[in-house]
Design a protein around this motif. Structure first.
Motif, mmCIF file in Angstrom:
data_model
loop_
_atom_site.group_PDB
_atom_site.id
_atom_site.type_symbol
_atom_site.label_atom_id
_atom_site.label_comp_id
_atom_site.label_asym_id
_atom_site.label_seq_id
_atom_site.Cartn_x
_atom_site.Cartn_y
_atom_site.Cartn_z
ATOM 1 N N PHE A 23 -5.984 7.163 4.980
ATOM 2 C CA PHE A 23 -5.666 6.773 3.599
ATOM 3 C C PHE A 23 -4.625 8.040 3.108
ATOM 4 C CE2 PHE A 23 -7.087 7.727 -0.697
ATOM 5 C CZ PHE A 23 -6.318 7.078 -1.475
ATOM 6 N N PRO A 27 -1.358 8.446 5.725
ATOM 7 C CA PRO A 27 -0.978 7.096 6.340
ATOM 8 C C PRO A 27 0.357 7.192 7.310
ATOM 9 C CG PRO A 27 -0.631 6.790 4.171
ATOM 10 C CD PRO A 27 -1.156 8.161 4.393
ATOM 11 N N MET A 75 4.165 3.980 6.717
ATOM 12 C CA MET A 75 4.531 3.536 5.435
ATOM 13 C C MET A 75 6.032 3.337 5.006
ATOM 14 S SD MET A 75 1.449 2.895 4.804
ATOM 15 C CE MET A 75 1.369 2.306 3.196
ATOM 16 N N ASN A 132 -1.908 -11.033 -3.674
ATOM 17 C CA ASN A 132 -1.129 -11.055 -5.113
ATOM 18 C C ASN A 132 -1.820 -10.103 -6.060
ATOM 19 O OD1 ASN A 132 -3.453 -12.353 -6.650
ATOM 20 N ND2 ASN A 132 -3.506 -14.034 -5.155
ATOM 21 N N ASP A 145 -4.774 -6.435 -3.736
ATOM 22 C CA ASP A 145 -3.942 -5.988 -2.587
ATOM 23 C C ASP A 145 -2.785 -6.842 -2.316
ATOM 24 O OD1 ASP A 145 -5.724 -4.010 -2.257
ATOM 25 O OD2 ASP A 145 -7.397 -5.272 -1.523
ATOM 26 N N ILE A 146 -1.802 -5.955 -2.035
ATOM 27 C CA ILE A 146 -0.690 -6.535 -1.626
ATOM 28 C C ILE A 146 0.193 -5.808 -0.467
ATOM 29 C CG2 ILE A 146 1.875 -7.325 -2.298
ATOM 30 C CD1 ILE A 146 0.702 -7.037 -5.107
ATOM 31 N N TRP A 151 3.266 -5.824 2.176
ATOM 32 C CA TRP A 151 4.589 -6.343 2.961
ATOM 33 C C TRP A 151 4.722 -5.542 4.377
ATOM 34 C CZ3 TRP A 151 8.666 -6.466 -1.690
ATOM 35 C CH2 TRP A 151 8.242 -7.271 -2.805
ATOM 36 N N LYS A 165 4.536 -1.821 3.272
ATOM 37 C CA LYS A 165 4.563 -1.209 1.748
ATOM 38 C C LYS A 165 3.164 -1.766 1.181
ATOM 39 C CE LYS A 165 7.940 0.229 -0.433
ATOM 40 N NZ LYS A 165 9.049 0.247 -1.666
ATOM 41 N N THR A 166 2.199 -0.990 0.732
ATOM 42 C CA THR A 166 0.859 -1.504 0.357
ATOM 43 C C THR A 166 0.707 -1.233 -0.932
ATOM 44 O OG1 THR A 166 0.131 -1.300 2.651
ATOM 45 C CG2 THR A 166 -1.412 -1.534 0.913
ATOM 46 N N PHE A 167 0.237 -2.018 -1.764
ATOM 47 C CA PHE A 167 -0.465 -1.855 -3.183
ATOM 48 C C PHE A 167 -1.880 -2.002 -2.903
ATOM 49 C CE2 PHE A 167 -2.367 -3.442 -6.864
ATOM 50 C CZ PHE A 167 -2.041 -2.583 -7.788
ATOM 51 N N GLY A 168 -2.793 -1.152 -3.288
ATOM 52 C CA GLY A 168 -4.097 -1.773 -3.199
ATOM 53 C C GLY A 168 -5.059 -0.472 -2.969
ATOM 54 N N CYS A 169 -6.444 -0.541 -2.906
ATOM 55 C CA CYS A 169 -7.347 0.460 -2.541
ATOM 56 C C CYS A 169 -7.136 1.167 -1.284
ATOM 57 C CB CYS A 169 -8.757 -0.247 -2.751
ATOM 58 S SG CYS A 169 -9.182 -1.339 -1.258
ATOM 59 N N ILE A 195 -4.801 0.536 1.866
ATOM 60 C CA ILE A 195 -3.794 1.569 2.609
ATOM 61 C C ILE A 195 -4.312 1.824 4.228
ATOM 62 C CG2 ILE A 195 -2.868 3.861 2.234
ATOM 63 C CD1 ILE A 195 -3.181 3.357 -0.614
#
Lengths: 415, 133
Positions: free
Chosen positions: B12, B15, B18, B32, B37-38, B40, B57-61, B65
């Protein structure tokens, strides 16, 4: 050196508090007794009376109206279950609660609904977290048994005007309970205008595991804990004398200077956020004077709260978040939902509780680290302004439905 | 020790892989914003079906990641057929385990990889059946 910025979860015990408590662990060990007791018992009784007086004075209520408990959860449970069950035969089974009440209010109420046939309705709040007075008035027409609201909100800091709410309730002949856990000693309060109030020690530099319930004279209450004469037969069990003494000492130590300092730190935090961060919004009351001193909360766009929190933790800064990902149920905070923040926004929630042990220099260092973390997380995130615009359109066009959104509780692999 | 293993926390904080690939052969998107958590995933695949490069590419906790980065590390250099078989369980095991609640909602990169590979086969006029054998 760890920097604790989560003082609305708990606080460091003041040295003077610790000192006041110590003899009651090691020397004055008898339980309090008003007569026929040994001299330790008499000393303990005096200490208990003295503490009760300090706390009653702070709330502007009578000493006979203070019941010592083990803290916020017990006080809220005692107030709500105790009041409801004492009035079980009443015509009304309805209890009204602010939609931004604490879980130690919500869960006892849900239990009353599930096991004792009571009904619960939530009073709506506006975007700043204030109760909608019109909605309260409308619900009061249903002749509820009790209304419960928080005074200062732990997640967004909003301070409710309890005088106005008490008036509205009493005009309708309905009793009011107020959870003052987060405002006690920080906001000058006349608790005698309400019927019950919850306070706790661990948020004002007192020990954990001590609190009190203010219960207006002559009001009926069924105790949660039976088995003794203590606390006017409202709460059995040997009194936690060291804790109660510490609680009262903490009240004494929470001076106007302390309030000034934490207010200044809160304002400084807000300044630092404005100068150093982009795309965030402060949650809670717009007027900072209507937010708890020492409380700062915001949602930061395109990043997720648990990631921020654990990143900061690695750098020795401790904060809190209301992000769904950080909760065990993976649900967004009900407070952030109630003020109208969609889940996708509340993911970026961060909140700080500042105490007299914090300094501006710590916040200077904190904001630098936070800025870098946010930048780093945003750089690896596919979410940005364009993404959110498209997402909003999708939602508006009905291209996203709740079925697309479900969490699995099982731990099975998908093979 | 918190809820995450040392392996999760280490990844984390640092990483790998990325970012994005400008001329990716295929992209797989999952998640979504409501779930939180998103991911790509971008794949660069050569003529031998080998994944030459992969970015995410990550959005989230924290779990999102770490698992998305770990997934890219596992599949880099694999054939698409092997990469398609990588499981969430395997990703979690290589991270010394994940908290129960995070297993499904945050361990999505494997889905994104599969989606990207399906997309790649479709784009190049091939059948998904060849992944099954």
């Amino acid at each position: 050196m760890k920097v604790f910025l989560d003082n609305n979860a708990s606080t460091r015990v003041d040295d003077a508090v610790l000192e006041a408590m110590t003899p009651f662990f090691t020397e004055i060990i008898s339980p309090p007794s008003s007569e026929y007791g040994n001299s330790f018992g008499v000393e303990a009784q005096e200490a208990l009376s003295n503490a009760r007086e300090i706390i009653a004075n702070k709330l502007n209520v009578d000493t006979s109206e203070i019941i010592f408990t083990s803290g916020q959860a017990e006080s809220n449970n005692t107030a709500l279950k105790g009041f409801a069950l004492a009035n079980e035969k009443s015509d009304s089974k309805l209890i009204l609660a602010s939609a931004v009440s604490h879980s130690t209010v919500m869960d006892p109420l849900k239990s009353l609904v599930k096991h004792h046939g009571f009904e619960l309705e939530l009073i709506e709040v506006n975007k700043e977290g204030f109760i909608k007075h019109d909605h309260l008035r409308q619900l009061l027409k249903k002749k509820p048994l009790l209304v419960t609201i928080p005074h200062g909100n732990v997640e967004i800091g909003t301070i409710e005007d309890i005088n106005i709410i008490a008036n509205i309730c009493h005009e309708n002949d309905v009793k009011l309970h107020v959870d003052m856990t987060y405002s006690f000693c920080k906001i000058e309060t006349d608790a005698s205008v309400v019927d019950m109030a919850t306070i706790a020690s661990h948020l004002i530099h007192g020990p954990k595991g001590v609190g009190a319930l203010y219960l207006r004279k002559k009001q009926r209450l069924r105790p949660l804990i039976d088995g003794g004469f203590q606390e006017n037969r409202k709460r059995a069990g040997t009194e936690n004398i060291p804790g109660i003494v510490g609680f009262a000492e903490a009240v004494k130590q929470f001076t106007p200077e302390v309030i000034s300092k934490i207010t200044e730190l809160r304002d400084y935090t807000q300044e630092l956020f404005n100068k150093n961060l982009t795309e965030f919004s402060i949650t809670g009351a717009k007027d900072k004077n209507k937010r708890l001193p020492g409380h700062f909360s915001a949602v930061i766009s395109y990043v997720e709260g648990e990631s921020i929190l654990l990143y900061l933790d690695m750098l020795n800064f401790m904060v809190a978040t209301g992000s769904a990902c950080s909760s065990k149920q993976l649900k967004a905070s009900h407070v952030l939902s109630a003020i109208g923040l969609p889940t996708e926004i509340s993911h970026g929630s961060i909140r700080l509780g500042l105490s007299k042990y914090n300094e501006k220099e710590q916040l200077d260092e904190f904001i630098v680290q936070l800025g870098q973390i946010v930048e780093r997380l945003r750089a690896m995130s596919p979410v940005d302004q364009d993404f959110m615009r498209e997402w909003k359109e999708m939602k508006e066009n009905g291209e996203y439905t709740e079925e697309d959104h479900h969490h699995h509780d099982d731990d099975e692999s998908e093979e | 020790m918190g809820m995450y293993t040392k392996e999760v926390m280490d990844l984390f904080l640092k990483p790998e892989n990325m970012g994005e690939i400008e001329d990716a052969s295929a992209i797989g998107k999952v998640g979504n914003p409501v779930c939180g958590d998103i991911m790509w995933v971008y794949l660069k695949i050569d003529e031998q079906d080998i994944i030459q490069d992969v970015k995410v590419k990550t959005f989230g906790c924290v779990a999102a990641i770490a698992t998305s980065s770990k997934t890219t590390m596992i599949i880099k250099g694999m054939t698409i057929k092997d990469a398609y078989k990588v499981t969430k369980k395997q990703v979690a095991e290589e991270l010394g385990g994940l908290p129960k609640t995070k297993m499904h909602c945050s361990n999505l990169a494997v889905d994104a990889v599969q989606r990207a590979i399906q997309d790649y086969l479709k784009k190049t006029g091939r059948s998904l059946d060849e992944l099954e054998s």
